[in-house]
Scaffold this motif. Sequence first.
Motif, PDB file in Angstrom:
ATOM      1  N   LYS A  81       0.841  -1.207   0.000  1.00 21.88           N
ATOM      2  CA  LYS A  81       0.000   0.000   0.000  1.00 21.88           C
ATOM      3  C   LYS A  81       0.866   1.243   0.000  1.00 21.88           C
ATOM      4  CE  LYS A  81      -3.289   2.655   2.771  1.00 21.88           C
ATOM      5  NZ  LYS A  81      -4.729   2.680   3.064  1.00 21.88           N
ATOM      6  N   LEU A  98      -6.112   3.414  11.165  1.00 23.11           N
ATOM      7  CA  LEU A  98      -5.832   2.262  10.293  1.00 23.11           C
ATOM      8  C   LEU A  98      -5.667   2.622   8.816  1.00 23.11           C
ATOM      9  CD1 LEU A  98      -8.196  -0.555  11.623  1.00 23.11           C
ATOM     10  CD2 LEU A  98      -5.703  -0.675  11.438  1.00 23.11           C
ATOM     11  N   PHE A  99      -6.543   3.468   8.316  1.00 21.42           N
ATOM     12  CA  PHE A  99      -6.566   3.751   6.882  1.00 21.42           C
ATOM     13  C   PHE A  99      -5.367   4.565   6.436  1.00 21.42           C
ATOM     14  CE2 PHE A  99      -8.110   6.094   3.116  1.00 21.42           C
ATOM     15  CZ  PHE A  99      -8.554   5.035   2.343  1.00 21.42           C
ATOM     16  N   TRP A 108      -0.158   0.563  13.296  1.00 23.08           N
ATOM     17  CA  TRP A 108      -1.031  -0.115  12.350  1.00 23.08           C
ATOM     18  C   TRP A 108      -1.244  -1.566  12.792  1.00 23.08           C
ATOM     19  CZ3 TRP A 108      -0.754  -4.550   9.483  1.00 23.08           C
ATOM     20  CH2 TRP A 108      -1.952  -4.829   8.798  1.00 23.08           C
ATOM     21  N   ILE A 164     -22.712   3.451  11.782  1.00 21.87           N
ATOM     22  CA  ILE A 164     -21.337   3.387  12.302  1.00 21.87           C
ATOM     23  C   ILE A 164     -21.241   4.101  13.654  1.00 21.87           C
ATOM     24  CG2 ILE A 164     -20.478   5.361  10.922  1.00 21.87           C
ATOM     25  CD1 ILE A 164     -18.504   2.205  11.909  1.00 21.87           C
ATOM     26  N   ALA A 277     -14.242   6.590   6.888  1.00 20.12           N
ATOM     27  CA  ALA A 277     -14.107   5.449   5.957  1.00 20.12           C
ATOM     28  C   ALA A 277     -15.345   4.575   5.992  1.00 20.12           C
ATOM     29  CB  ALA A 277     -12.879   4.605   6.324  1.00 20.12           C
ATOM     30  N   GLY A 278     -16.052   4.567   7.129  1.00 25.54           N
ATOM     31  CA  GLY A 278     -17.141   3.623   7.297  1.00 25.54           C
ATOM     32  C   GLY A 278     -18.498   4.141   6.897  1.00 25.54           C
ATOM     33  N   THR A 281     -18.552   5.538   1.926  1.00 26.99           N
ATOM     34  CA  THR A 281     -18.443   4.468   0.925  1.00 26.99           C
ATOM     35  C   THR A 281     -19.706   3.617   0.894  1.00 26.99           C
ATOM     36  OG1 THR A 281     -17.228   3.336   2.663  1.00 26.99           O
ATOM     37  CG2 THR A 281     -15.933   4.211   0.847  1.00 26.99           C
ATOM     38  N   TYR A 344      -6.801   2.565  -5.711  1.00 21.90           N
ATOM     39  CA  TYR A 344      -5.848   2.564  -4.597  1.00 21.90           C
ATOM     40  C   TYR A 344      -4.441   2.647  -5.149  1.00 21.90           C
ATOM     41  CZ  TYR A 344      -5.993  -2.442  -5.757  1.00 21.90           C
ATOM     42  OH  TYR A 344      -5.975  -3.638  -6.419  1.00 21.90           O
ATOM     43  N   PRO A 406     -12.957  -4.235  -5.316  1.00 18.35           N
ATOM     44  CA  PRO A 406     -13.524  -3.001  -4.759  1.00 18.35           C
ATOM     45  C   PRO A 406     -13.076  -2.707  -3.327  1.00 18.35           C
ATOM     46  CG  PRO A 406     -15.173  -4.737  -4.780  1.00 18.35           C
ATOM     47  CD  PRO A 406     -13.991  -5.266  -5.530  1.00 18.35           C
ATOM     48  N   PHE A 407     -12.541  -3.709  -2.624  1.00 15.80           N
ATOM     49  CA  PHE A 407     -12.110  -3.482  -1.245  1.00 15.80           C
ATOM     50  C   PHE A 407     -10.593  -3.461  -1.113  1.00 15.80           C
ATOM     51  CE2 PHE A 407     -16.467  -5.059  -0.852  1.00 15.80           C
ATOM     52  CZ  PHE A 407     -17.005  -4.107   0.007  1.00 15.80           C
ATOM     53  N   GLY A 408      -9.884  -3.268  -2.229  1.00 10.25           N
ATOM     54  CA  GLY A 408      -8.433  -3.233  -2.154  1.00 10.25           C
ATOM     55  C   GLY A 408      -7.854  -4.631  -2.009  1.00 10.25           C
ATOM     56  N   ARG A 412      -3.555  -4.610   3.774  1.00  8.28           N
ATOM     57  CA  ARG A 412      -4.184  -3.307   3.974  1.00  8.28           C
ATOM     58  C   ARG A 412      -5.550  -3.209   3.283  1.00  8.28           C
ATOM     59  NH1 ARG A 412      -0.789   0.719   5.822  1.00  8.28           N
ATOM     60  NH2 ARG A 412      -2.772   1.694   6.359  1.00  8.28           N
ATOM     61  N   CYS A 414      -9.665  -3.542   2.888  1.00  2.00           N
ATOM     62  CA  CYS A 414     -10.711  -2.984   3.755  1.00  2.00           C
ATOM     63  C   CYS A 414     -11.034  -3.925   4.915  1.00  2.00           C
ATOM     64  CB  CYS A 414     -11.971  -2.735   2.940  1.00  2.00           C
ATOM     65  SG  CYS A 414     -13.308  -2.027   3.915  1.00  2.00           S
TER      66      CYS A 414
HETATM   67 MN1  MNH Z   1     -13.109   0.394   3.683  1.00  2.00          MN
HETATM   68  C1  MNH Z   1      -9.673   0.289   3.585  1.00  2.00           C
HETATM   69  C2  MNH Z   1     -13.188   0.329   0.261  1.00  2.00           C
HETATM   70  C3  MNH Z   1     -16.504   0.196   3.807  1.00  2.00           C
HETATM   71  C4  MNH Z   1     -13.023   0.845   7.073  1.00  2.00           C
HETATM   72  N1  MNH Z   1     -11.685   0.335   2.198  1.00  2.00           N
HETATM   73  C5  MNH Z   1     -10.328   0.250   2.360  1.00  2.00           C
HETATM   74  C6  MNH Z   1      -9.696   0.143   1.070  1.00  2.00           C
HETATM   75  C7  MNH Z   1     -10.695   0.164   0.133  1.00  2.00           C
HETATM   76  C8  MNH Z   1     -11.940   0.275   0.847  1.00  2.00           C
HETATM   77  C9  MNH Z   1     -10.512   0.090  -1.370  1.00  2.00           C
HETATM   78  C10 MNH Z   1      -8.187   0.041   0.802  1.00  2.00           C
HETATM   79  C11 MNH Z   1      -7.608   1.400   0.524  1.00  2.00           C
HETATM   80  C12 MNH Z   1      -6.144   1.395   0.135  1.00  2.00           C
HETATM   81  O1  MNH Z   1      -5.589   0.375  -0.263  1.00  2.00           O
HETATM   82  O2  MNH Z   1      -5.536   2.467   0.211  1.00  2.00           O
HETATM   83  N2  MNH Z   1     -14.582   0.331   2.276  1.00  2.00           N
HETATM   84  C13 MNH Z   1     -14.405   0.294   0.932  1.00  2.00           C
HETATM   85  C14 MNH Z   1     -15.706   0.215   0.295  1.00  2.00           C
HETATM   86  C15 MNH Z   1     -16.639   0.152   1.313  1.00  2.00           C
HETATM   87  C16 MNH Z   1     -15.917   0.234   2.557  1.00  2.00           C
HETATM   88  C17 MNH Z   1     -15.922   0.187  -1.199  1.00  2.00           C
HETATM   89  C18 MNH Z   1     -18.134   0.047   1.265  1.00  2.00           C
HETATM   90  C19 MNH Z   1     -18.794  -0.519   0.306  1.00  2.00           C
HETATM   91  N3  MNH Z   1     -14.522   0.515   5.165  1.00  2.00           N
HETATM   92  C20 MNH Z   1     -15.861   0.320   5.012  1.00  2.00           C
HETATM   93  C21 MNH Z   1     -16.511   0.308   6.309  1.00  2.00           C
HETATM   94  C22 MNH Z   1     -15.517   0.503   7.246  1.00  2.00           C
HETATM   95  C23 MNH Z   1     -14.271   0.635   6.515  1.00  2.00           C
HETATM   96  C24 MNH Z   1     -17.999   0.109   6.538  1.00  2.00           C
HETATM   97  C25 MNH Z   1     -15.603   0.573   8.741  1.00  2.00           C
HETATM   98  C26 MNH Z   1     -16.654   0.333   9.454  1.00  2.00           C
HETATM   99  N4  MNH Z   1     -11.628   0.573   5.052  1.00  2.00           N
HETATM  100  C27 MNH Z   1     -11.816   0.759   6.416  1.00  2.00           C
HETATM  101  C28 MNH Z   1     -10.526   0.822   7.072  1.00  2.00           C
HETATM  102  C29 MNH Z   1      -9.555   0.647   6.075  1.00  2.00           C
HETATM  103  C30 MNH Z   1     -10.280   0.487   4.807  1.00  2.00           C
HETATM  104  C31 MNH Z   1     -10.296   1.034   8.559  1.00  2.00           C
HETATM  105  C32 MNH Z   1      -8.034   0.634   6.254  1.00  2.00           C
HETATM  106  C33 MNH Z   1      -7.609  -0.785   6.563  1.00  2.00           C
HETATM  107  C34 MNH Z   1      -6.105  -0.901   6.814  1.00  2.00           C
HETATM  108  O3  MNH Z   1      -5.321  -0.302   6.091  1.00  2.00           O
HETATM  109  O4  MNH Z   1      -5.750  -1.634   7.742  1.00  2.00           O
END
Ligand code: MNH
Length: 467
Positions: A81, A98-99, A108, A164, A277-278, A281, A344, A406-408, A412, A414
């Motif tokens: 990442k 975390l993000f 982390w 959330i 983040a929560g 999206t 990403y 879609p979630f990476g 790292r 999601c």
């Molecule tokens: Mn989410 C990381 C997409 C919902 C908390 N999230 C990521 C990444 C993506 C992503 C893509 C990786 C980003 C990167 O590589 O830089 N997240 C989504 C999408 C949805 C989503 C498309 C809904 C649909 N995310 C959520 C929800 C939460 C959340 C709901 C919390 C309740 N996300 C995170 C966190 C991270 C993350 C915290 C970072 C994780 C890490 O790096 O350890």
Amino acid sequence: MTTTTPRPIRARERKLPHPPYRLPVLGDVWDLHVTDSSQWGMRGAQKYGGIYERNIFGARVTYVSDPDLLREINDDELWSKFLGVPIRDLRSVAGDGLFTAHNSEPNWAKAHAVLAPSFTAAAMRGYHATMRRCADELIEHWAGRAGEWVDVPADTNKVALEVIGRTGFGYEFESFTRTDPHPVVSAMLRALTYINRSAYSHPLIECTVFRQQRAQHRADVAMVNAKIDEVIAHRRREGAGEHGDLLDRMLTVADPDTGTLLDEKNIRNQILTFLAAGHETSAGVMAFALHYLSVHPEIAERARREITEIWTGEEIEFEQVAKLRYVRRIVDETLRLWPTAPGYFRKARANTLLGGRYPFEKNEWVFVVLLQLHRHELWGGDPESFDPDRFLPERVRARHPELYRPFGVGMRACIGRQFAYHEIALVLATVLRKFDLHADPNYELKVKETITLKPNGLRLRLSPRRD
Ligand code: MNH
């Protein structure tokens, strides 16, 4: 025996497709787009291919949407990442949450170990009743507006924020009862807008031209921090450990590696991270899905048949949500066309020859263009068409493994994936069961980019169903 010494990896020797008319020094600056940058990245990929670059004043940005190259880029052994500009700028708000944490930051690994158990599919059981109450508040809100136009993205934002806030920290924003947005919400929104706008700015410009906004920004960040500290202090007074939410876990569970709790500042950063983040999206996915359901009544009807079959009692039960397989495919197909986190960043862990052809030096980075990957020709047929059956299990198994992200990826990826699926499926099922959706015949899907994607100006009319 002859041995060949491998050619040294030199970034200078990397030749990639790029926009025509590249200028000396300025590079491709005429082709820079500061708004809609992900959609711009997608259009570029459609013109220049699965890997191309833009060079802005000598800074090279590589855009990748070729699934074969992603076999390497998504592999944590080879790439990791990277905090690209928009994410790095979020550090002024979310710090080592975390993000926005760097891979090497000890906080982390610590927070990941403490929080991961709160995000398993099983942990969702504990949040289900709360999520259901939030969905019911949305339904009530819309039932009171039957026949009127409702602002869909605004209202899905409300439901996701309540989810959330309540499951994370036992905090209610009262989104559905107040007329003005909650002050913390306005401050956070202004802060994110400021960060988004100032991302490519210069400190000198910020403390002159944007002096006032900068002061406002500082006040906003201070206010949000103070409010969160209040929530934490309140929980401490109340006694942590009984609520079964994220905040309880952060206050009471030690990291198994170090035997220590998360520090105070880190907990605040995590709360900010989960709020930001929560909610945006997930809310975006709900809104896009409702758009597609409103213009494809046959898909909505098929989903309703499934919902009627599975949701038999008064209220939907935890286990029933996971059984809504067609609704889940609707969520997946929505995230294919509009991955609300549209890409990403990844950086090379060592000098490498990507795809056997493109030299990248250690720490050089690329942007993964999910919008285009998810429209790649390997999807077959018309990639723009909305077809949830693309996610039938046999079709998923037959597909290239890197075609849908879609979630990476990697460590790292999601942490909130299961959480998002559960809340989105629950909200969609609740809405479909209760209402018929009527699209605005004049609406044409336009996508607005902040850091996440939203259907701009989407409004629907909802009429209660008789059952
Ligand atoms: Mn989410 C990381 C997409 C919902 C908390 N999230 C990521 C990444 C993506 C992503 C893509 C990786 C980003 C990167 O590589 O830089 N997240 C989504 C999408 C949805 C989503 C498309 C809904 C649909 N995310 C959520 C929800 C939460 C959340 C709901 C919390 C309740 N996300 C995170 C966190 C991270 C993350 C915290 C970072 C994780 C890490 O790096 O350890």
